[in-house]
Structure formats: C-alpha cells, structure tokens
Scaffold this active site. Sequence first.
Site, PDB file in Angstrom:
ATOM      1  N   HIS A   1       0.839  -1.202   0.000  1.00 51.35           N
ATOM      2  CA  HIS A   1       0.000   0.000   0.000  1.00 51.35           C
ATOM      3  C   HIS A   1       0.880   1.260   0.000  1.00 51.35           C
ATOM      4  CE1 HIS A   1      -3.572   2.448   1.251  1.00 51.35           C
ATOM      5  NE2 HIS A   1      -2.623   3.184   1.825  1.00 51.35           N
ATOM      6  N   GLU A   2       1.865   1.295   0.906  1.00 54.33           N
ATOM      7  CA  GLU A   2       2.708   2.499   0.997  1.00 54.33           C
ATOM      8  C   GLU A   2       3.578   2.646  -0.249  1.00 54.33           C
ATOM      9  OE1 GLU A   2       1.884   4.599   3.123  1.00 54.33           O
ATOM     10  OE2 GLU A   2       0.771   3.341   4.509  1.00 54.33           O
TER      11      GLU A   2
ATOM     12  N   CYS B   1      -6.035   0.357 -10.316  1.00 57.00           N
ATOM     13  CA  CYS B   1      -4.728   0.676  -9.732  1.00 57.00           C
ATOM     14  C   CYS B   1      -3.625  -0.117 -10.436  1.00 57.00           C
ATOM     15  CB  CYS B   1      -4.728   0.389  -8.232  1.00 57.00           C
ATOM     16  SG  CYS B   1      -5.780   1.540  -7.324  1.00 57.00           S
TER      17      CYS B   1
ATOM     18  N   HIS C   1       1.700   4.388  -2.888  1.00 57.33           N
ATOM     19  CA  HIS C   1       1.757   5.859  -2.771  1.00 57.33           C
ATOM     20  C   HIS C   1       3.060   6.403  -3.360  1.00 57.33           C
ATOM     21  CE1 HIS C   1      -1.912   6.518  -0.637  1.00 57.33           C
ATOM     22  NE2 HIS C   1      -1.548   5.858   0.460  1.00 57.33           N
TER      23      HIS C   1
ATOM     24  N   CYS D   1      -9.448  -3.290  -2.742  1.00 58.21           N
ATOM     25  CA  CYS D   1      -8.136  -2.986  -3.336  1.00 58.21           C
ATOM     26  C   CYS D   1      -7.090  -2.721  -2.259  1.00 58.21           C
ATOM     27  CB  CYS D   1      -8.277  -1.772  -4.252  1.00 58.21           C
ATOM     28  SG  CYS D   1      -6.711  -1.201  -4.941  1.00 58.21           S
TER      29      CYS D   1
ATOM     30  N   CYS E   1      -6.593  -3.382  -7.342  1.00 60.57           N
ATOM     31  CA  CYS E   1      -7.763  -3.500  -8.218  1.00 60.57           C
ATOM     32  C   CYS E   1      -7.313  -3.234  -9.662  1.00 60.57           C
ATOM     33  CB  CYS E   1      -8.843  -2.494  -7.802  1.00 60.57           C
ATOM     34  SG  CYS E   1      -8.430  -0.794  -8.207  1.00 60.57           S
TER      35      CYS E   1
ATOM     36  N   HIS F   1      -5.439   6.823  -2.651  1.00 59.51           N
ATOM     37  CA  HIS F   1      -6.340   5.877  -1.987  1.00 59.51           C
ATOM     38  C   HIS F   1      -7.466   5.523  -2.948  1.00 59.51           C
ATOM     39  CE1 HIS F   1      -5.021   7.030   2.351  1.00 59.51           C
ATOM     40  NE2 HIS F   1      -4.309   6.031   1.859  1.00 59.51           N
TER      41      HIS F   1
END
Lengths: 193, 449
Positions: free
Chosen positions: A136-137, A174, A140, A152, A171, A146
Amino acid sequence: MIKDREKHTVGLVAIGRIPEMVLKVISGHILGYLNLPTCCLPAQGLPQACLDEKRLQYDAGKIIQHLESCAFADCTKILGLVEADLFVPIFTHVLGEAQQGGDHAVISLSRLQYRNNGTRSSEAEFYERSAKVALHELGHLFNLFHCRDSHCLMHFSGTIETLDAIELNYCPACRNFLDGPRRPALASIGPDG
Amino acid sequence: MQDRMRIMVVDDEMIVRESFYHWFNKYGHETETAASGDEALEKLERRRFDLLFVDIKMPGMDGLELLDHIKARYPETFVVIITAYGSIESAVKAMKSGASDYLLKPFKPEHINLVMEKIFQQKALKAEYQYLKNQFGEMTRFDNIIGESPAMTRVFDMIPEVAESDATILLAGETGTGKELVAKAIHAKSSRANHPFIPINCGAIPESLLEDELFGHIKGAFTGADKNRQGFLEIVCGGTLFLDEIGEISMKMQVDLLRVLEDRKIKRIGSNQTTDVDFRLICATSRSLDGLLTAGTFREDFYYRINVIEIRIPPLRERKEDIPLLTEHFLAKYSQQTTKHADRVDRGAEKILKSYDWPGNVRELENAVERAVVLSKSRTLTERDFSFLKAASAAVPEGRSLIEMEKHHIKAILDECGGNMSQTARILGINRSTLYQKMNKYGLHRNMD
C-alpha cells in the site's frame, strides 16, 4: 509495468528489532506484485528524536525525514520497517506513512501482530498484513491515491479489521495505473509553499 | 473516495497543516493550507474552495470568527471544525453557526474518512438541489420572457410592481403573445411563489366541467360523483389561479366567480358548507372585453372586479425589433433539443422573419423556428428554410370578412411597395389620406425592411 522499472530498486530498512522473516516476506511480495528488486539496507536503531514522549509513539513524518537524511546508495525507493507504534499529529495512529509520489515510506508492525480482541495473531496473518501495508505504501510512492474499491490494496485501512477485509491485490484500475505511464507527482511544493 | 475536492486546512500549527496536507494528497485532493484566519480569507478571495478544515483555537481571528466570515461570504463552502478534547462546547457552537462537522484531535484515521463521506453526500445533495432549483427557475424565471423593445420593457417594469400587491390582474393580448408566461412571472415574483400556480384555459373546458374543476363537488352531487373532490379554487390554496380566455366563461360562471372574489369562500357543488379560499386571480383574454360588455355577454361588475390592473401584452408585429432576439433564443432551444446544430439565420431569413406579420405571435415564431431547425441541413438557416412563411403570408385565408380581406390586401400591397405609401395608394386606387386613415384603422405600419 512501472515505467523505467529496471531503474528502480526498493531498499528495505529495519528500524529497531524486525524479524528477518518479515523482510523476506515483504521482499518477495514486492518482487511478485510490483516486479521490483529489493535490497536489505543496514538495520538501524529507533531514532529517539522521533519519539513523542507524551504519546509514547513514534512520529511517522519524522522517521521519514530521518530516512531522507540517510544516504542509501543504489536504491530509488526506501521502505522503513518499524516495530514501534506510529502516529501523525492529527491521528491517533497510522499503520504506515508515505510521501505521495516520493521516495520514502515507513510502516509499523506494532498493531499487525494482534487481533482486535487483543490476542496474538498467527504468523501467517502477521506476514500477510505486513505485505499489505508495505505494498500500500509503495503504491503511494508510485503516486497511487487511496482507492474507492474496498477490496483494493490501495483502499485506506486504519484498523486491523479493515486491513484484513481488503485483498492482497491491487484493483484493475490501480494495476493499470502501475502498469501504464506514471502520472506526474502530485505536489512538488510543500504544504506552505 | 468519490470526486476530488479543493480543500484548505487552516491551523496555526504547521505540523497539523502538514499532516492534513499529506493525508489529502493521498486521496488526490487539491490541498492548500493557511496559518491564520486572515490568510484563509485572502486565499478564499482568490479562488473557490469546496471544503475548509478550520482549527477552532488560533491566535488572532479564531475558528468561530472565521466560520462566520466564510458562511457570510461563501455559504456554499463546507467547513469542518477541528478542536481539542475539552472544547466540545465550542464545537457545538460551531455546528450551530453552520459548520458541517467537527473533529476532535487527535482522531482515528477512519473518522476523517467518515467526515469526508458525509461531506461528499452533502455536496451531492446540494448539487441535486441546485439542479432542481435551476430546473424550476427555468420554468418560472422572469427572463423566460424575451424582449428588449420599449413595448416589452413596459411589461417587464410592471411585473415586479404588480407582483407585490394581491390585486386581480387582467392580461390582454392576442393569442401566442405569452400571457401565461407573464402570469407565471408575476406569480414567481410574488409572495405566493412557494404556493401553486394553476393555469386553466376557460375556452377549452365546457361550462359544466369548468364549474366542477373550479369548485369541486361532494359525493353524490351528480351522477358519477362517487367521491368528494376538491376544486382548483381550493387546491390553489395560497397560490395563483390563472384563468385564460376569461371572455369565454358564461354569465352564470361570472356571477359565481364574482361571489368568490367578494367573499373569499366557496361551496363545492352539491354542498351547503362554505370553505375559505385564499388565492390571487390573474385573468387573461385575447378578445376585447369592451366589445363583450357592449354586446351584453360580459357582466360589468365582474369586468371591473377582474380588471383592477390591466397589462397589455403587445403582439409580435408591434415589437418586430424583438424578433432577432426571440429567434436566437428558439434556435438555441431547438438546437439543444434536436440533434441539429443550426445556430444562426442569414440576412435573407432575417428579412423574411421581420417582414412576416406573425398573426400567431411568439408561439408562431417558435413553431416556425422549430420547423426550420428540424428540416434544415445546415448550421445557418436561410430564406429557403422559412419559405413556408412567404406562402402563408401570400395566401388569403378563406372565410374572412370583407374588412379582414381589405386589411390583408392593404398590408400585402404596402409590403410589396416596401412601405411606399404613394405607390401603395396608386395601386389600390385610393388617395394617400384614405390609405393613411385605413392604415390607422387596421393598425398597419409602414414596413421599411
């Protein structure tokens, strides 16, 4: 694929006591999901300047600043792993923090080891959560925002419960973003600039 | 998250500004920060923001004062108040002053997401409300009546003046001049605007039915009256009743309506009970009520009761300078409604439109433009697209009186001669003064186009 993928190497920095297996799991997931090589950088102690003595938590923003101040050769993206609990000033806690479209991120393993009822999670649960927060990070850092899709990896999760509810995958939208040409970094100026 | 928003974080603590800034960046929101209320107001002056997060405790202008300024100057901007534990009272005060929500810091990350979700919902509702309001405004707004001619300017000037009073209004004008639009505009400008506007065309409803429509009935009043029914005089409750073609109603109905206007009470058909009614009456006629009075088919007392204020809506031929503006309006309307993109008329078409007499007034012009837009194959409407008007103008309608035939003939020759009276008089075999008298009699003007 991420543009200029061959130019990227993700450096993993253990800050404090981080189990070696977690580094291996995260490294494997970065290779598997983002097709990016990783390298383990020299481990560091928890910088005491980042500790908020009133909250007894470490300031995620300050740890990122600390990582920025360290010159890590041969790595384009740096992911710090912290055993301690992290916060940003407006929030009670965060599971991770990253510079949107930047190069440095940090994740905390502190809350990933326990279930909501306070009992210790299984190792499998712990590793999977660690991988989710790390991916996740890193999303970014590659300028993913987000995501609205609650399944996702880029969907925001502030609790273990919501983290467990998301899937260990980006997802399609993304994923397309990561595979396509990258958007220019959102903000090159700071909050007061 | 849904749409991206333009957000400003106002807090004297840089660390808080930074935290919010980075957080909103992760959602793709466009974020700015301000260290004080004054700086926030400066930034608001320069650009529009959807949402402001405002710290309640700041040196100088505090959050509550800033909130008041924002709500007074930028009421569409959402404000979320940030406060510390122990300042709940201020948070409540902020909510009463128009803040959308508040956050107690430090807060759990998911709390800010809940707040944002709520703001998105409010924003969507606001947008929906604005859309519906615009749609409603579209139906009733004053500037739906197009015109800049002196004749129409007089009407425009009267609308707000008469709207303020509750006096009965008589709108006199030929068919298609826009009497109902004027009535709607008066209603929309009046204090009754939030109540119904009910238009009834008296000429289109048989008398027995009209009585039932207006007064309603009780169960068993007549065969088929199987339940009680309210009439429009009751339904209009607080609003405006628009009776078009008032000259068509029977003497009996005139008496009945006169009584309602005097007593402000009605009795449903078949009932002995009276009900109070509250409405404003606007009547309209395309016939000369003076003529009906003379003929004895219209009651004098009723006439004076409905003719408290008379507004004469000029026919289109008396305000030909409005034709280009009206044409442009209808072109835009029908280009949008159809797949055609005709958006202009050439000089030839404009000449035809200006020289035509428009017996059906604005309604006829609207129909003509619609027909031309639908049938046209190009973006510019030409003389050819309006050729049907020439044919209509040239044709002498059947079944008209000698007087109408004479008027039509004089008009046709006058147009043919480009308004030259000497030439027209010569062709007609009459002298100039006779022609002048006849033109006055028939309300004809020299068309110099």
